[in-house]
Design a protein around this motif. Structure first.
Motif, PDB file in Angstrom:
ATOM      1  N   UNK A   1       0.838  -1.201   0.000  1.00  0.00           N
ATOM      2  CA  UNK A   1       0.000   0.000   0.000  1.00  0.00           C
ATOM      3  C   UNK A   1       0.874   1.253   0.000  1.00  0.00           C
ATOM      4  N   UNK A   2       1.973   1.228   0.723  1.00  0.00           N
ATOM      5  CA  UNK A   2       2.895   2.360   0.745  1.00  0.00           C
ATOM      6  C   UNK A   2       3.402   2.663  -0.654  1.00  0.00           C
ATOM      7  N   UNK A   3       3.856   1.649  -1.371  1.00  0.00           N
ATOM      8  CA  UNK A   3       4.420   1.860  -2.707  1.00  0.00           C
ATOM      9  C   UNK A   3       3.349   2.293  -3.704  1.00  0.00           C
TER      10      UNK A   3
ATOM     11  N   UNK B   1       7.508  14.003   3.435  1.00  0.00           N
ATOM     12  CA  UNK B   1       6.608  12.978   3.980  1.00  0.00           C
ATOM     13  C   UNK B   1       7.034  11.592   3.518  1.00  0.00           C
ATOM     14  N   UNK B   2       7.431  11.460   2.257  1.00  0.00           N
ATOM     15  CA  UNK B   2       7.911  10.178   1.750  1.00  0.00           C
ATOM     16  C   UNK B   2       9.136   9.707   2.522  1.00  0.00           C
ATOM     17  N   UNK B   3      10.096  10.595   2.759  1.00  0.00           N
ATOM     18  CA  UNK B   3      11.299  10.220   3.488  1.00  0.00           C
ATOM     19  C   UNK B   3      10.981   9.819   4.925  1.00  0.00           C
ATOM     20  N   UNK B   4      10.107  10.575   5.580  1.00  0.00           N
ATOM     21  CA  UNK B   4       9.732  10.235   6.964  1.00  0.00           C
ATOM     22  C   UNK B   4       9.000   8.901   7.024  1.00  0.00           C
ATOM     23  N   UNK B   5       8.123   8.663   6.075  1.00  0.00           N
ATOM     24  CA  UNK B   5       7.382   7.394   6.044  1.00  0.00           C
ATOM     25  C   UNK B   5       8.321   6.233   5.764  1.00  0.00           C
ATOM     26  N   UNK B   6       9.243   6.436   4.837  1.00  0.00           N
ATOM     27  CA  UNK B   6      10.214   5.389   4.511  1.00  0.00           C
ATOM     28  C   UNK B   6      11.039   5.016   5.742  1.00  0.00           C
TER      29      UNK B   6
ATOM     30  N   UNK C   1      10.152   5.395   8.908  1.00  0.00           N
ATOM     31  CA  UNK C   1       9.281   4.761   9.884  1.00  0.00           C
ATOM     32  C   UNK C   1       8.981   3.322   9.509  1.00  0.00           C
ATOM     33  N   UNK C   2       8.809   3.046   8.232  1.00  0.00           N
ATOM     34  CA  UNK C   2       8.511   1.687   7.781  1.00  0.00           C
ATOM     35  C   UNK C   2       9.722   0.781   7.939  1.00  0.00           C
ATOM     36  N   UNK C   3      10.901   1.288   7.693  1.00  0.00           N
ATOM     37  CA  UNK C   3      12.111   0.455   7.715  1.00  0.00           C
ATOM     38  C   UNK C   3      12.807   0.389   9.064  1.00  0.00           C
ATOM     39  N   UNK C   4      12.319   1.053  10.063  1.00  0.00           N
ATOM     40  CA  UNK C   4      12.965   0.972  11.380  1.00  0.00           C
ATOM     41  C   UNK C   4      12.062   0.354  12.402  1.00  0.00           C
TER      42      UNK C   4
END
Length: 65
Positions: free
Chosen positions: A3-5, A55-60, A62-65
């Motif tokens: 869904x993110x992608x 927002x994309x960088x912050x979400x990325x 959050x998803x990967x950590x």
């Protein structure tokens, strides 16, 4: 993650369309329609692009950590 992608791709496509319409010259059909200056149009197109990138960088992160 899928869904993110999907959301990221849709946002990128939308932002590219906004930037394209902002930088493409608009034909004038009549003198009754007033337009903002080219600089203002570019500003209103670039600021959301930068915000979406943040927002994309912050979400990325959050998803990967």
């Amino acid at each position: 993650m899928v869904i993110f992608w999907i959301a990221a791709a849709i946002c990128i496509i939308a932002e590219l369309a906004i930037l394209k319409s902002s930088f493409t010259p608009h034909p004038t059909e009549s003198g009754t329609v007033t337009h903002s200056s080219k600089g203002t149009e570019m500003l209103w197109a670039i600021v959301p692009a930068i915000a979406l990138a943040v927002v994309l960088a912050a979400t990325w992160r959050a998803v990967n950590h």
